[in-house]
Design a protein around this motif. Structure first.
Motif, PDB file in Angstrom:
ATOM      1  N   VAL A   1      54.174  10.017  55.714  1.00 23.56           N
ATOM      2  CA  VAL A   1      54.911   9.206  56.758  1.00 23.56           C
ATOM      3  C   VAL A   1      56.053   9.619  57.402  1.00 23.56           C
ATOM      4  CG1 VAL A   1      56.549   6.703  56.759  1.00 23.56           C
ATOM      5  CG2 VAL A   1      54.076   7.997  55.097  1.00 23.56           C
ATOM      6  N   ASN A   2      57.492   9.946  57.378  1.00 18.04           N
ATOM      7  CA  ASN A   2      58.775  10.463  58.245  1.00 18.04           C
ATOM      8  C   ASN A   2      57.859  11.115  59.213  1.00 18.04           C
ATOM      9  OD1 ASN A   2      60.163   9.495  56.617  1.00 18.04           O
ATOM     10  ND2 ASN A   2      60.516  11.164  54.844  1.00 18.04           N
TER      11      ASN A   2
ATOM     12  N   ALA B   1      47.823   9.970  45.552  1.00 18.29           N
ATOM     13  CA  ALA B   1      49.220  10.065  45.443  1.00 18.29           C
ATOM     14  C   ALA B   1      49.918   8.825  45.342  1.00 18.29           C
ATOM     15  CB  ALA B   1      49.950  10.745  46.951  1.00 18.29           C
ATOM     16  N   ASP B   2      51.002   8.812  44.501  1.00 20.30           N
ATOM     17  CA  ASP B   2      51.632   7.683  44.156  1.00 20.30           C
ATOM     18  C   ASP B   2      51.861   6.533  45.255  1.00 20.30           C
ATOM     19  OD1 ASP B   2      53.002   5.539  42.632  1.00 20.30           O
ATOM     20  OD2 ASP B   2      53.596   6.432  40.787  1.00 20.30           O
ATOM     21  N   LYS B   3      51.665   5.332  45.320  1.00 20.40           N
ATOM     22  CA  LYS B   3      52.210   4.686  46.536  1.00 20.40           C
ATOM     23  C   LYS B   3      53.818   3.856  46.377  1.00 20.40           C
ATOM     24  CE  LYS B   3      48.613   2.549  47.270  1.00 20.40           C
ATOM     25  NZ  LYS B   3      47.046   1.684  47.663  1.00 20.40           N
TER      26      LYS B   3
ATOM     27  N   LEU C   1      55.635   3.297  51.337  1.00 18.69           N
ATOM     28  CA  LEU C   1      54.957   2.171  52.046  1.00 18.69           C
ATOM     29  C   LEU C   1      55.680   1.589  53.149  1.00 18.69           C
ATOM     30  CD1 LEU C   1      52.686   0.132  53.253  1.00 18.69           C
ATOM     31  CD2 LEU C   1      53.012  -1.304  51.020  1.00 18.69           C
ATOM     32  N   GLU C   2      57.341   1.311  51.828  1.00 21.60           N
ATOM     33  CA  GLU C   2      58.407   0.696  53.369  1.00 21.60           C
ATOM     34  C   GLU C   2      58.765   1.245  53.652  1.00 21.60           C
ATOM     35  OE1 GLU C   2      60.503  -1.666  49.726  1.00 21.60           O
ATOM     36  OE2 GLU C   2      60.613   0.562  49.625  1.00 21.60           O
TER      37      GLU C   2
ATOM     38  N   LEU D   1      50.079   3.405  60.318  1.00 24.47           N
ATOM     39  CA  LEU D   1      50.803   3.881  59.140  1.00 24.47           C
ATOM     40  C   LEU D   1      50.340   3.107  57.758  1.00 24.47           C
ATOM     41  CD1 LEU D   1      53.775   6.257  60.391  1.00 24.47           C
ATOM     42  CD2 LEU D   1      51.171   6.804  60.284  1.00 24.47           C
ATOM     43  N   ALA D   2      50.958   1.968  57.855  1.00 29.19           N
ATOM     44  CA  ALA D   2      50.734   0.763  56.945  1.00 29.19           C
ATOM     45  C   ALA D   2      49.839   0.267  56.530  1.00 29.19           C
ATOM     46  CB  ALA D   2      52.082  -0.026  57.857  1.00 29.19           C
ATOM     47  N   ALA D   3      48.992   0.380  57.470  1.00 30.80           N
ATOM     48  CA  ALA D   3      47.115  -0.345  57.599  1.00 30.80           C
ATOM     49  C   ALA D   3      46.486   1.286  56.733  1.00 30.80           C
ATOM     50  CB  ALA D   3      47.274  -0.111  59.265  1.00 30.80           C
ATOM     51  N   LEU D   4      47.002   1.763  56.495  1.00 32.28           N
ATOM     52  CA  LEU D   4      45.774   3.298  54.985  1.00 32.28           C
ATOM     53  C   LEU D   4      46.612   3.048  54.044  1.00 32.28           C
ATOM     54  CD1 LEU D   4      47.757   6.826  57.456  1.00 32.28           C
ATOM     55  CD2 LEU D   4      44.904   5.559  57.804  1.00 32.28           C
ATOM     56  N   PHE D   5      47.312   1.770  53.725  1.00 31.75           N
ATOM     57  CA  PHE D   5      47.355   2.195  52.292  1.00 31.75           C
ATOM     58  C   PHE D   5      46.998   0.572  52.142  1.00 31.75           C
ATOM     59  CE2 PHE D   5      51.232   4.188  53.715  1.00 31.75           C
ATOM     60  CZ  PHE D   5      52.108   5.219  52.799  1.00 31.75           C
TER      61      PHE D   5
END
Length: 303
Positions: free
Chosen positions: A259-260, A275-277, A288-289, A299-303
């Motif tokens: 994410v970074n 992978a643990d969200k 996610l945050e 990016l957020a939509a991928l979760f």
């Protein structure tokens, strides 16, 4: 040729005649018999250290060919022991650290055909993938596991840094220790993973490299590959059993790192490997945050 070898030792070496210590077995058969009796125990490494390094200062030392055999055997045994046995041996060998340093410094400079060869030029040759030059250094008497004094880098680490898989393979055959860390705690697999060379990673894994070693910052090879965006390496490490949810010294998981880096494909890949969200980093943020605060709604939509 194999009929003249000690068959017990050859069997212990997995039948690999290229690893057989001809000079040692011919000149010091009793040492070979003692090694065989200690095979499969942590005491074998202790015994080899006692042979290689003079604690009293009154030993004449072994002929060069025999010393090379002993160093190569030491690397082979260490690489083929179980993790539990290595830990036991390391505990017994902790007081040898200063002896290793002294021995390596004494091997710091040799000459071949009028050319000065040093640990620095050995590591440089490995970084260039120059196998012929590496052989010249070893033939001149430098040790394959000699370390640079400041970084503790070795030839194997140098080859892994640039992903020279053929050089890595050659160094391992010559007795390079695949788990020895540099000053940052990084192993060869860390550097191979960050380089993006799947072939180098494959060579190291096939040689028995641990898939999840951690450096001084708690980083695994998988984390470095994720941060560098090396998709193929990430897949290979995950298939080899690398932990997708291990966290570093700052509690960041590979998913946090993806994410970074704002790497959408990497995020998707890690999520596909469960992978643990919900994992929190040291600041209390989930991946996610971080994605939601990244400024990229995709990016957020991928979760």
């Amino acid at each position: 040729m194999s009929t003249t070898m000690n068959q017990d030792l050859l069997h212990k070496l997995g039948g690999d005649e290229t690893q057989y210590p001809h000079a040692l077995a011919t000149q010091f058969p009793r040492i070979v018999e003692r090694m065989i009796s200690l095979w499969g125990t942590p005491e074998l490494l202790v015994y080899l250290n006692g042979l290689l390094f003079d604690q009293r200062g009154d030993r004449e030392g072994f002929p060069e060919a025999v010393a090379k055999d002993l160093f190569r055997l030491y690397g082979w045994v260490r690489n083929h022991q179980t993790e539990a046995m290595r830990h036991q041996a390391e505990a017994k060998l902790s007081h040898f650290d200063d002896v290793w340093e002294t021995a390596e410094m004494q091997q710091g400079e040799k000459r071949s055909n009028g050319v000065t060869l040093t640990v620095e030029t050995l590591v440089d040759a490995a970084q260039r993938g120059d196998i012929e030059s590496i052989h010249k250094h070893l033939e001149a008497g430098l040790m394959v596991n000699a370390k640079l004094p400041d970084s503790n880098s070795t030839a194997l680490l140098g080859a892994a840094l640039y992903g020279h898989e053929h050089c890595i393979e050659a160094l391992i055959r010559l007795g390079a220790a695949i788990e020895w860390p540099d000053a940052q705690g990084k192993r060869a697999l860390h550097y191979a993973a960050a380089s993006g060379s799947v072939d180098s990673v494959e060579v190291l894994l096939n040689a028995g490299a641990s898939v999840d070693p951690v450096d001084n910052d708690g980083h695994t090879p998988l984390m470095l590959a994720v941060s560098a965006g090396k998709m193929r390496v990430v897949v290979r490490l995950l298939e080899a059993g690398a932990s997708v949810n291990r966290q570093d010294a700052k509690e960041r998981s590979p998913l946090h790192m993806a994410v970074n880096s704002k790497n959408a494909r990497m995020i998707e890949l890690l999520l596909s490997y469960d992978a643990d969200k919900t994992l929190l980093d040291a600041r209390g943020h989930t991946a996610l945050e971080l994605a939601m605060s990244s400024g990229d709604p995709k990016l957020a939509a991928l979760f």
